[in-house]
Design a protein around this motif. Structure first.
Motif, PDB file in Angstrom:
ATOM      1  N   ARG A 112      30.933  24.762 -11.862  1.00  0.00           N
ATOM      2  CA  ARG A 112      30.906  23.620 -11.414  1.00  0.00           C
ATOM      3  C   ARG A 112      29.366  23.247 -11.342  1.00  0.00           C
ATOM      4  N   VAL A 113      28.613  23.030 -12.255  1.00  0.00           N
ATOM      5  CA  VAL A 113      27.180  23.097 -12.220  1.00  0.00           C
ATOM      6  C   VAL A 113      26.921  21.516 -11.652  1.00  0.00           C
ATOM      7  N   GLU A 114      27.772  20.579 -12.004  1.00  0.00           N
ATOM      8  CA  GLU A 114      27.307  19.278 -11.441  1.00  0.00           C
ATOM      9  C   GLU A 114      27.288  18.876 -10.120  1.00  0.00           C
ATOM     10  N   THR A 115      28.034  20.052  -9.173  1.00  0.00           N
ATOM     11  CA  THR A 115      27.945  19.738  -7.723  1.00  0.00           C
ATOM     12  C   THR A 115      26.666  20.446  -7.188  1.00  0.00           C
ATOM     13  N   ALA A 175      30.581  20.408   0.768  1.00  0.00           N
ATOM     14  CA  ALA A 175      31.195  19.022   0.578  1.00  0.00           C
ATOM     15  C   ALA A 175      32.197  18.782  -0.524  1.00  0.00           C
ATOM     16  N   HIS A 176      32.077  19.753  -1.518  1.00  0.00           N
ATOM     17  CA  HIS A 176      32.750  19.609  -3.016  1.00  0.00           C
ATOM     18  C   HIS A 176      33.620  20.697  -3.438  1.00  0.00           C
ATOM     19  N   ASP A 177      34.059  21.682  -2.490  1.00  0.00           N
ATOM     20  CA  ASP A 177      34.748  22.873  -3.002  1.00  0.00           C
ATOM     21  C   ASP A 177      35.357  23.552  -1.943  1.00  0.00           C
ATOM     22  N   HIS A 178      36.641  23.788  -1.874  1.00  0.00           N
ATOM     23  CA  HIS A 178      37.543  24.351  -0.708  1.00  0.00           C
ATOM     24  C   HIS A 178      36.958  25.634  -0.260  1.00  0.00           C
ATOM     25  N   ASN A 179      36.589  26.407  -1.115  1.00  0.00           N
ATOM     26  CA  ASN A 179      36.042  27.854  -0.578  1.00  0.00           C
ATOM     27  C   ASN A 179      34.722  27.534   0.042  1.00  0.00           C
ATOM     28  N   ASP A 180      33.675  26.881  -0.544  1.00  0.00           N
ATOM     29  CA  ASP A 180      32.472  26.215  -0.174  1.00  0.00           C
ATOM     30  C   ASP A 180      32.596  25.792   1.427  1.00  0.00           C
ATOM     31  N   PHE A 181      33.599  24.789   1.551  1.00  0.00           N
ATOM     32  CA  PHE A 181      33.979  24.318   2.816  1.00  0.00           C
ATOM     33  C   PHE A 181      34.065  25.222   3.872  1.00  0.00           C
ATOM     34  N   ASN A 182      34.948  26.130   3.669  1.00  0.00           N
ATOM     35  CA  ASN A 182      35.193  27.051   4.674  1.00  0.00           C
ATOM     36  C   ASN A 182      34.000  27.935   5.148  1.00  0.00           C
ATOM     37  N   VAL A 183      33.118  28.375   3.789  1.00  0.00           N
ATOM     38  CA  VAL A 183      31.714  28.955   4.204  1.00  0.00           C
ATOM     39  C   VAL A 183      30.846  28.046   4.986  1.00  0.00           C
ATOM     40  N   GLY A 184      30.774  26.665   4.798  1.00  0.00           N
ATOM     41  CA  GLY A 184      29.986  25.907   5.451  1.00  0.00           C
ATOM     42  C   GLY A 184      30.395  25.721   6.837  1.00  0.00           C
ATOM     43  N   LYS A 185      31.622  25.905   7.294  1.00  0.00           N
ATOM     44  CA  LYS A 185      32.204  25.856   8.676  1.00  0.00           C
ATOM     45  C   LYS A 185      31.543  27.145   9.202  1.00  0.00           C
TER      46      LYS A 185
END
Length: 131
Positions: free
Chosen positions: A66-69, A106-116
């Motif tokens: 997902r390079v666009e993110t 803000a643009h990926d479910h796994n990354d969202f959890n890492v961000g939290k």
């Protein structure tokens, strides 16, 4: 109130329910027909790019489908046995890709959890253009 990740339909311009999304675990280059597209769309291809480190210490190469993110990236996660940037053994698989993962909370479910977990900034890169 906090941020929540939603499934966004770019054609309908609305959030859609998880039950309306077909999740497919894609392991290699795959062409899929997508409603609204005349030709099959390519998925599952890793694109590599690098982030330079400060003080001319080199770079970290990441690979993503997902390079666009990347404009919403707020961190790079590596496996704890590698260079320590943000260590996240839950997300990072040292046997896949480069062993480094770009984080776009803000643009990926796994990354969202890492961000939290790591208290990262959530940047929405998909906003309306000014007319």
């Amino acid at each position: 109130m906090g941020y929540r990740l939603v499934n966004w339909d770019c054609v309908l311009r609305t959030a859609i329910s998880d039950i309306e999304v077909d999740y497919t675990d894609i392991k290699k280059r795959t062409l899929l027909m997508i409603p609204g597209y005349e030709n099959a769309v390519e998925f599952g291809v890793l694109t590599s790019f690098s982030y330079p480190l400060e003080e001319d210490l080199g770079e970290i190469v990441v690979a993503t489908t997902r390079v666009e993110t990347m404009l919403g990236d707020t961190a790079i996660a590596v496996h704890p046995d590698d260079i320590r940037i943000i260590c996240d053994a839950i997300l990072v698989d040292p046997e896949f890709g480069t062993g480094a993962v770009k984080i776009t909370p803000a643009h990926d479910h796994n990354d969202f959890n890492v961000g939290k977990r790591h208290n990262l900034e959530f940047i929405n890169i998909f906003t309306e253009m000014e007319k």
